[in-house]
Design a protein around this motif. Structure first.
Motif, PDB file in Angstrom:
ATOM      1  N   ILE A  92    -110.094  60.738  17.117  1.00 50.11           N
ATOM      2  CA  ILE A  92    -110.142  60.914  18.567  1.00 50.11           C
ATOM      3  C   ILE A  92    -109.721  59.640  19.300  1.00 50.11           C
ATOM      4  O   ILE A  92    -109.036  59.694  20.328  1.00 50.11           O
ATOM      5  CB  ILE A  92    -111.547  61.386  18.996  1.00 50.11           C
ATOM      6  N   GLU A  93    -110.093  58.494  18.765  1.00 52.34           N
ATOM      7  CA  GLU A  93    -109.700  57.233  19.405  1.00 52.34           C
ATOM      8  C   GLU A  93    -108.181  57.080  19.442  1.00 52.34           C
ATOM      9  O   GLU A  93    -107.624  56.535  20.405  1.00 52.34           O
ATOM     10  CB  GLU A  93    -110.335  56.051  18.677  1.00 52.34           C
ATOM     11  N   ASP A  94    -107.491  57.568  18.408  1.00 52.94           N
ATOM     12  CA  ASP A  94    -106.022  57.542  18.410  1.00 52.94           C
ATOM     13  C   ASP A  94    -105.477  58.400  19.538  1.00 52.94           C
ATOM     14  O   ASP A  94    -104.509  58.031  20.211  1.00 52.94           O
ATOM     15  CB  ASP A  94    -105.476  58.070  17.077  1.00 52.94           C
ATOM     16  N   LEU A  95    -106.092  59.538  19.740  1.00 54.11           N
ATOM     17  CA  LEU A  95    -105.664  60.448  20.797  1.00 54.11           C
ATOM     18  C   LEU A  95    -105.873  59.813  22.172  1.00 54.11           C
ATOM     19  O   LEU A  95    -104.998  59.895  23.046  1.00 54.11           O
ATOM     20  CB  LEU A  95    -106.444  61.757  20.696  1.00 54.11           C
ATOM     21  N   GLU A  96    -107.001  59.174  22.353  1.00 56.90           N
ATOM     22  CA  GLU A  96    -107.276  58.511  23.628  1.00 56.90           C
ATOM     23  C   GLU A  96    -106.264  57.401  23.895  1.00 56.90           C
ATOM     24  O   GLU A  96    -105.789  57.249  25.031  1.00 56.90           O
ATOM     25  CB  GLU A  96    -108.697  57.950  23.615  1.00 56.90           C
ATOM     26  N   ARG A  97    -105.920  56.635  22.858  1.00 58.74           N
ATOM     27  CA  ARG A  97    -104.917  55.580  23.033  1.00 58.74           C
ATOM     28  C   ARG A  97    -103.553  56.171  23.386  1.00 58.74           C
ATOM     29  O   ARG A  97    -102.859  55.655  24.267  1.00 58.74           O
ATOM     30  CB  ARG A  97    -104.813  54.723  21.763  1.00 58.74           C
ATOM     31  N   ALA A  98    -103.178  57.247  22.688  1.00 60.24           N
ATOM     32  CA  ALA A  98    -101.891  57.881  22.961  1.00 60.24           C
ATOM     33  C   ALA A  98    -101.818  58.372  24.404  1.00 60.24           C
ATOM     34  O   ALA A  98    -100.792  58.221  25.076  1.00 60.24           O
ATOM     35  CB  ALA A  98    -101.670  59.045  21.992  1.00 60.24           C
ATOM     36  N   HIS A  99    -102.902  58.938  24.881  1.00 61.87           N
ATOM     37  CA  HIS A  99    -102.968  59.377  26.273  1.00 61.87           C
ATOM     38  C   HIS A  99    -102.802  58.182  27.203  1.00 61.87           C
ATOM     39  O   HIS A  99    -102.085  58.263  28.216  1.00 61.87           O
ATOM     40  CB  HIS A  99    -104.300  60.084  26.525  1.00 61.87           C
ATOM     41  N   GLY A 100    -103.421  57.085  26.851  1.00 57.74           N
ATOM     42  CA  GLY A 100    -103.290  55.869  27.657  1.00 57.74           C
ATOM     43  C   GLY A 100    -101.870  55.317  27.658  1.00 57.74           C
ATOM     44  O   GLY A 100    -101.440  54.691  28.629  1.00 57.74           O
ATOM     45  N   PHE A 101    -101.132  55.560  26.581  1.00 58.92           N
ATOM     46  CA  PHE A 101     -99.748  55.102  26.497  1.00 58.92           C
ATOM     47  C   PHE A 101     -98.803  56.007  27.288  1.00 58.92           C
ATOM     48  O   PHE A 101     -97.622  55.691  27.443  1.00 58.92           O
ATOM     49  CB  PHE A 101     -99.268  55.060  25.039  1.00 58.92           C
ATOM     50  N   GLY A 102     -99.302  57.157  27.750  1.00 54.68           N
ATOM     51  CA  GLY A 102     -98.488  58.037  28.575  1.00 54.68           C
ATOM     52  C   GLY A 102     -98.190  59.402  27.994  1.00 54.68           C
ATOM     53  O   GLY A 102     -97.491  60.203  28.625  1.00 54.68           O
ATOM     54  N   ALA A 103     -98.702  59.700  26.801  1.00 52.19           N
ATOM     55  CA  ALA A 103     -98.477  61.024  26.206  1.00 52.19           C
ATOM     56  C   ALA A 103     -99.184  62.086  27.038  1.00 52.19           C
ATOM     57  O   ALA A 103    -100.332  61.917  27.439  1.00 52.19           O
ATOM     58  CB  ALA A 103     -98.971  61.051  24.768  1.00 52.19           C
ATOM     59  N   GLN A 104     -98.491  63.193  27.280  1.00 52.27           N
ATOM     60  CA  GLN A 104     -99.040  64.266  28.114  1.00 52.27           C
ATOM     61  C   GLN A 104     -99.384  65.529  27.321  1.00 52.27           C
ATOM     62  O   GLN A 104    -100.101  66.396  27.824  1.00 52.27           O
ATOM     63  CB  GLN A 104     -98.032  64.636  29.205  1.00 52.27           C
ATOM     64  N   VAL A 105     -98.847  65.647  26.112  1.00 54.77           N
ATOM     65  CA  VAL A 105     -99.058  66.833  25.290  1.00 54.77           C
ATOM     66  C   VAL A 105     -99.696  66.415  23.968  1.00 54.77           C
ATOM     67  O   VAL A 105     -99.236  65.467  23.320  1.00 54.77           O
ATOM     68  CB  VAL A 105     -97.722  67.561  25.002  1.00 54.77           C
ATOM     69  N   ALA A 106    -100.762  67.108  23.578  1.00 53.68           N
ATOM     70  CA  ALA A 106    -101.429  66.834  22.301  1.00 53.68           C
ATOM     71  C   ALA A 106    -101.323  68.058  21.414  1.00 53.68           C
ATOM     72  O   ALA A 106    -101.742  69.153  21.797  1.00 53.68           O
ATOM     73  CB  ALA A 106    -102.899  66.483  22.531  1.00 53.68           C
ATOM     74  N   ARG A 107    -100.766  67.880  20.238  1.00 48.03           N
ATOM     75  CA  ARG A 107    -100.641  68.975  19.280  1.00 48.03           C
ATOM     76  C   ARG A 107    -101.568  68.662  18.106  1.00 48.03           C
ATOM     77  O   ARG A 107    -101.350  67.698  17.351  1.00 48.03           O
ATOM     78  CB  ARG A 107     -99.193  69.117  18.827  1.00 48.03           C
ATOM     79  N   VAL A 108    -102.610  69.448  17.972  1.00 46.48           N
ATOM     80  CA  VAL A 108    -103.637  69.211  16.947  1.00 46.48           C
ATOM     81  C   VAL A 108    -103.363  70.161  15.798  1.00 46.48           C
ATOM     82  O   VAL A 108    -103.410  71.391  15.953  1.00 46.48           O
ATOM     83  CB  VAL A 108    -105.051  69.416  17.519  1.00 46.48           C
ATOM     84  N   ALA A 109    -103.061  69.590  14.624  1.00 46.03           N
ATOM     85  CA  ALA A 109    -102.569  70.369  13.489  1.00 46.03           C
ATOM     86  C   ALA A 109    -103.589  70.429  12.362  1.00 46.03           C
ATOM     87  O   ALA A 109    -104.190  69.408  11.988  1.00 46.03           O
ATOM     88  CB  ALA A 109    -101.271  69.745  12.970  1.00 46.03           C
ATOM     89  N   THR A 110    -103.775  71.628  11.814  1.00 49.11           N
ATOM     90  CA  THR A 110    -104.625  71.798  10.642  1.00 49.11           C
ATOM     91  C   THR A 110    -103.921  72.737   9.658  1.00 49.11           C
ATOM     92  O   THR A 110    -102.975  73.439  10.011  1.00 49.11           O
ATOM     93  CB  THR A 110    -105.990  72.435  10.990  1.00 49.11           C
ATOM     94  N   HIS A 111    -104.409  72.734   8.422  1.00 49.41           N
ATOM     95  CA  HIS A 111    -103.964  73.754   7.484  1.00 49.41           C
ATOM     96  C   HIS A 111    -104.341  75.121   8.073  1.00 49.41           C
ATOM     97  O   HIS A 111    -105.308  75.242   8.828  1.00 49.41           O
ATOM     98  CB  HIS A 111    -104.622  73.554   6.123  1.00 49.41           C
ATOM     99  N   CYS A 112    -103.586  76.141   7.711  1.00 49.88           N
ATOM    100  CA  CYS A 112    -103.713  77.454   8.360  1.00 49.88           C
ATOM    101  C   CYS A 112    -105.093  78.097   8.229  1.00 49.88           C
ATOM    102  O   CYS A 112    -105.424  79.007   9.003  1.00 49.88           O
ATOM    103  CB  CYS A 112    -102.653  78.396   7.816  1.00 49.88           C
ATOM    104  N   THR A 113    -105.904  77.638   7.289  1.00 48.89           N
ATOM    105  CA  THR A 113    -107.245  78.223   7.121  1.00 48.89           C
ATOM    106  C   THR A 113    -108.362  77.264   7.512  1.00 48.89           C
ATOM    107  O   THR A 113    -109.527  77.530   7.231  1.00 48.89           O
ATOM    108  CB  THR A 113    -107.453  78.661   5.653  1.00 48.89           C
ATOM    109  N   GLU A 114    -108.015  76.159   8.188  1.00 48.42           N
ATOM    110  CA  GLU A 114    -109.009  75.119   8.450  1.00 48.42           C
ATOM    111  C   GLU A 114    -109.085  74.733   9.921  1.00 48.42           C
ATOM    112  O   GLU A 114    -109.323  73.579  10.267  1.00 48.42           O
ATOM    113  CB  GLU A 114    -108.705  73.891   7.586  1.00 48.42           C
ATOM    114  N   ALA A 115    -108.923  75.704  10.811  1.00 50.98           N
ATOM    115  CA  ALA A 115    -108.941  75.417  12.246  1.00 50.98           C
ATOM    116  C   ALA A 115    -110.259  74.799  12.697  1.00 50.98           C
ATOM    117  O   ALA A 115    -110.309  74.074  13.698  1.00 50.98           O
ATOM    118  CB  ALA A 115    -108.664  76.685  13.039  1.00 50.98           C
ATOM    119  N   ASP A 116    -111.333  75.076  11.960  1.00 47.53           N
ATOM    120  CA  ASP A 116    -112.640  74.575  12.391  1.00 47.53           C
ATOM    121  C   ASP A 116    -112.711  73.050  12.445  1.00 47.53           C
ATOM    122  O   ASP A 116    -113.550  72.507  13.179  1.00 47.53           O
ATOM    123  CB  ASP A 116    -113.756  75.132  11.499  1.00 47.53           C
ATOM    124  N   VAL A 117    -111.840  72.336  11.720  1.00 48.41           N
ATOM    125  CA  VAL A 117    -111.890  70.875  11.762  1.00 48.41           C
ATOM    126  C   VAL A 117    -111.255  70.312  13.031  1.00 48.41           C
ATOM    127  O   VAL A 117    -111.311  69.105  13.274  1.00 48.41           O
ATOM    128  CB  VAL A 117    -111.219  70.242  10.523  1.00 48.41           C
TER     129      VAL A 117
END
Length: 340
Positions: A92-117
């Motif tokens: 999550i800290e990486d995501l917060e930094r990326a947002h601070g750098f100006g990223a506007q879109v976050a794509r959160v990727a998991t294996h197809c059977t592991e969305a719960d993570v």
């Protein structure tokens, strides 16, 4: 197909795999300007394995994360800048930094059977006000019905877009239609459906069009198909087909052609094409980023890289398990020695 298709360009993320994550700051700036002026709506820019991916495990990138993201942000006049995050590789800290750098879109990727993570990461991206995407990788490895259940989880966590991701380039058009159709029927009307294709079976464009015809509104593509394995759906090829079919989009065909031919192809260290190894990826359903690892291990241990990929498929490897490749190559070399 009446709604304009949103193009998410992955040249600077999935394309990182094909160049061993070695894009320079100058190359990132040039490619961002070209992709932006060509009409892509979103430009994804991180290490090939997403935020936190630069490591001994996946390969160190030439530039650090801050440089990659900020350079893309600074050189895009119209497109939003996206980042990819695989929970467990990025945090999550990486995501917060990326947002601070100006990223506007976050794509959160998991294996197809592991969305719960992905719950915390999707929730954080949504709380930050980012365009939040759930990215279900290796979608061929479960049934359409099970994939829908995982998609519903991501939707409940706050994802506004959910992707069917053909990480291995193993889906046929019927496979793609079956998954997109269930998403279209059962997800909220407010949820956008996306598709990410690879070309290992020569079906990148065909699957992308099948996805559009079945209800997908956001499609991934890259210049000259730059990406893991045989590459992604090529932007210039997709633009040409959409033009022929009267599908509305923002891409400029000639600009994408010129960028692919004059800039992207000369940067390629290994041609992004369908050859015996990338075809094996699609045929066996192995994660596309395994290609270069298997190729190197095959040469080092004197075994056929196709046998490595086939064994990896039999073992059920998923994204992030590239370290299995060396062990498999060693086993195959020992078996070859015993039988010689």
């Amino acid at each position: 197909m009446s709604q304009k298709i949103i193009i998410n360009d992955v040249t600077l993320r999935d394309g990182m795999h094909a160049i061993r994550h070695q894009y320079s700051r100058e190359q990132i700036a040039e490619l961002t300007r070209l992709i932006d002026s060509s009409g892509s709506d979103i430009i994804e820019a991180t290490h090939g394995d997403g935020l936190g991916g630069s490591s001994i495990q996946y390969g160190f990138s030439k530039e650090d994360e801050e440089t990659i993201i900020k350079t893309a942000v600074e050189n895009a006049d119209h497109a939003k800048i996206a980042v990819l995050l695989l929970p467990g590789i990025g945090v999550i800290e990486d995501l917060e930094r990326a947002h601070g750098f100006g990223a506007q879109v976050a794509r959160v990727a998991t294996h197809c059977t592991e969305a719960d993570v992905s719950e915390q990461h999707i929730g954080k991206a949504a709380a930050l006000g980012m365009d939040t995407v759930g990215f279900l990788m290796m979608s061929h490895r479960t049934t359409p019905e099970n994939l829908l259940e995982e998609a519903k989880k991501m939707e409940a966590y706050g994802a506004q877009t959910i992707y069917v991701v053909d990480s291995a380039g193993a889906l046929t058009m019927d496979d793609t239609r079956a998954r997109i159709a269930l998403f279209k029927e059962h997800l909220s009307d407010s949820t956008t459906i996306g598709f990410h294709g690879h070309n290992n079976l020569s079906l990148g464009v065909a699957n992308s069009i099948a996805a559009i015809e079945t209800g997908a509104q956001r499609i991934d593509a890259s210049l000259a198909g730059m990406g893991a394995g045989a590459g992604n759906t090529a932007t210039e090829q997709l633009a040409a087909v959409m033009n022929r079919m009267g599908i509305e989009h923002n891409l400029d065909l000639y600009k994408t052609m010129d960028a692919a031919e004059n800039v992207m192809k000369p940067m390629m260290e290994r041609p992004v094409q369908i050859d015996r190894l990338s075809l094996t990826l699609g045929y066996t359903g192995v994660y596309s980023s395994f290609l270069l690892f298997a190729e190197r291990a095959g040469k080092e241990y004197g075994v056929d890289a196709r046998d490595i990929l086939t064994r990896i498929a039999e073992m059920g490897a998923v994204g992030g398990q590239e370290d299995w490749i060396i062990g498999v190559a060693q086993d195959l070399a020992q078996e070859k020695k015993v039988h010689s």
